[in-house]
Design a protein around this motif. Structure first.
Motif, PDB file in Angstrom:
ATOM      1  N   SER A  63       0.792  -1.157  -0.038  1.00 23.50           N
ATOM      2  CA  SER A  63       0.123  -0.175   0.077  1.00 23.50           C
ATOM      3  C   SER A  63       0.754   1.236   0.155  1.00 23.50           C
ATOM      4  O   SER A  63       0.277   2.263  -0.377  1.00 23.50           O
ATOM      5  CB  SER A  63      -0.894   0.120   1.163  1.00 23.50           C
ATOM      6  N   PHE A  94      -8.986  -1.137   5.299  1.00 22.03           N
ATOM      7  CA  PHE A  94      -8.408  -0.681   4.218  1.00 22.03           C
ATOM      8  C   PHE A  94      -9.165  -1.356   2.812  1.00 22.03           C
ATOM      9  O   PHE A  94      -9.074  -0.685   1.803  1.00 22.03           O
ATOM     10  CB  PHE A  94      -6.824  -0.955   3.864  1.00 22.03           C
ATOM     11  N   TYR A 188      -3.257  -2.346 -10.644  1.00 21.14           N
ATOM     12  CA  TYR A 188      -3.238  -1.942  -9.286  1.00 21.14           C
ATOM     13  C   TYR A 188      -2.449  -3.069  -8.427  1.00 21.14           C
ATOM     14  O   TYR A 188      -1.424  -2.729  -7.624  1.00 21.14           O
ATOM     15  CB  TYR A 188      -4.839  -2.142  -8.831  1.00 21.14           C
ATOM     16  N   GLY A 257       2.255  -0.433   4.725  1.00 23.13           N
ATOM     17  CA  GLY A 257       1.783  -1.567   3.696  1.00 23.13           C
ATOM     18  C   GLY A 257       1.887  -3.092   4.644  1.00 23.13           C
ATOM     19  O   GLY A 257       2.436  -3.029   5.319  1.00 23.13           O
ATOM     20  N   VAL A 258       1.057  -3.759   4.060  1.00 23.27           N
ATOM     21  CA  VAL A 258       0.884  -4.965   4.505  1.00 23.27           C
ATOM     22  C   VAL A 258       2.090  -6.043   4.407  1.00 23.27           C
ATOM     23  O   VAL A 258       2.221  -7.025   5.218  1.00 23.27           O
ATOM     24  CB  VAL A 258      -0.158  -5.812   4.139  1.00 23.27           C
TER      25      VAL A 258
HETATM   26  N1  GLU Z   1      -2.133  -5.222  -2.253  1.00 25.41           N
HETATM   27  C1  GLU Z   1      -2.701  -5.042  -0.987  1.00 25.41           C
HETATM   28  C2  GLU Z   1      -4.151  -5.284  -1.078  1.00 25.41           C
HETATM   29  O1  GLU Z   1      -4.728  -4.881  -1.982  1.00 25.41           O
HETATM   30  C3  GLU Z   1      -2.472  -3.808  -0.411  1.00 25.41           C
HETATM   31  C4  GLU Z   1      -2.742  -3.530   1.004  1.00 25.41           C
HETATM   32  C5  GLU Z   1      -1.896  -2.820   1.969  1.00 25.41           C
HETATM   33  O2  GLU Z   1      -0.815  -2.992   1.874  1.00 25.41           O
HETATM   34  O3  GLU Z   1      -2.787  -2.391   2.770  1.00 25.41           O
HETATM   35  O4  GLU Z   1      -4.811  -5.954  -0.347  1.00 25.41           O
END
Ligand code: GLU
Length: 304
Positions: A63, A94, A188, A257-258
């Motif tokens: 993220s 999120f 994305y 970010g996750v």
């Molecule tokens: N690519 C991850 C998702 O869409 C990003 C989430 C994040 O880092 O908050 O779930």
């Protein structure tokens, strides 16, 4: 200020304590990362760099990349982007779908998944090849031509991307996604899969501490007003549903970010990046949060 000494002191203190939380499992590849990895890097606006721990290991910024897509869309389309999304904290997870129904497909802000999908759509309409041109934008800011998308993270996220697929289709049903959903989702997932080291991350985000100007070589990327607004959005929305807590404890605009990374900027002074993969219940790096709280407490430097 002896940044190196302060970083080392806090680092060893936190490393001795427990490493709570768990790595993200909903993206299978992220659960394979060594949970004990821990790195920190700080770059000053004078381009001095200080680091400790695993500061040169690549990790998935996830993220955190949403700030960079926002900056490119802002640079290309200016204030008109705010017709397609808001800039208020959502107060929900999120990847939440719930507010989109009452908000008629207008996401609350660009740092939740719904908003980042709309920003990706704006970029796809504005650019000939958004994937390539966005990557080039990041490479230019970072001053590093080797930065790339990680195909295995993209595939891993696609294999379990049901909520993001639902989000994109739901927003499209309100007319707020103009391109093909599969295409928008592919972009994305790609932008989320970018891998950087802590050193590269603190260098890449330095322009947000430097009035919107990249430092090496000096080049304006955003106007002062756009930088103010981007930092304000990071401050209020950058740490998911824990943004208020982050402002309270750390007192700097930041984005997490996750993958376990957190980047924070102290305007006029520095950018700091922390990486430790175990996440707390809100999805933010457990040690990363602790580190940044200690850092602004010890240095007595924050925007408040
Ligand atoms: N690519 C991850 C998702 O869409 C990003 C989430 C994040 O880092 O908050 O779930």
């Amino acid at each position: 200020m002896n940044y190196q000494k302060i970083l080392e002191t806090i680092y060893s203190q936190i490393k001795e304590g427990e490493n709570q939380g768990a790595t993200a499992t909903y993206i299978p590849e992220l659960s394979k990362v060594d949970p004990e990895k821990f790195g920190v890097n700080l770059t000053t606006v004078n381009n001095q760099s200080f680091g400790v721990g695993d500061t040169r290991d690549k990790f998935s910024i996830q993220s955190i990349a949403k700030v960079l897509t926002l900056c490119l869309a802002y640079q290309l389309r200016g204030e008109s982007i705010w017709k397609r999304l808001g800039y208020e904290p959502s107060g929900t997870a999120f990847n939440s779908l719930v507010q989109l129904e009452s908000d008629q497909g207008i996401p609350r802000n660009p740092l939740i998944n719904a908003g980042a999908l709309v920003i990706c759509d704006i970029l796809m309409s504005a650019l000939g090849d958004a994937r390539e041109e966005f990557l080039q934008f990041v490479r230019d800011i970072a001053g590093n031509a080797s930065i790339s998308y990680s195909e295995h993270i993209v595939e891993s996220e696609k294999s379990a991307g049901f909520v993001n697929i639902a989000l994109c289709n739901y927003i499209k049903s309100f007319g707020n996604i103009h391109n093909d959903c599969d295409d928008v989702l592919d972009f994305y997932f790609k932008m989320c899969s970018i891998e950087l080291t802590c050193e590269e991350l603190s260098q890449t985000f330095l322009f947000l501490a430097n009035g919107g100007r990249k430092t090496l070589p000096s080049k304006p990327l955003l106007t002062p007003s756009q930088v103010k607004r981007t930092n304000a959005i990071m401050q209020t929305c950058g740490l998911y549903d824990e943004s208020g807590d982050f402002a309270f404890r750390v007192g700097l605009p930041g984005k997490s970010g996750v993958g376990g990374g957190i980047v924070a900027v102290y305007p006029g002074h520095y950018c700091i990046a922390v990486w430790s993969p175990k996440l707390n219940k809100k999805g933010n790096s457990y040690r990363g949060m602790k580190f940044l709280e200690e850092f602004t407490t010890l240095t007595e430097m924050s925007i408040f």
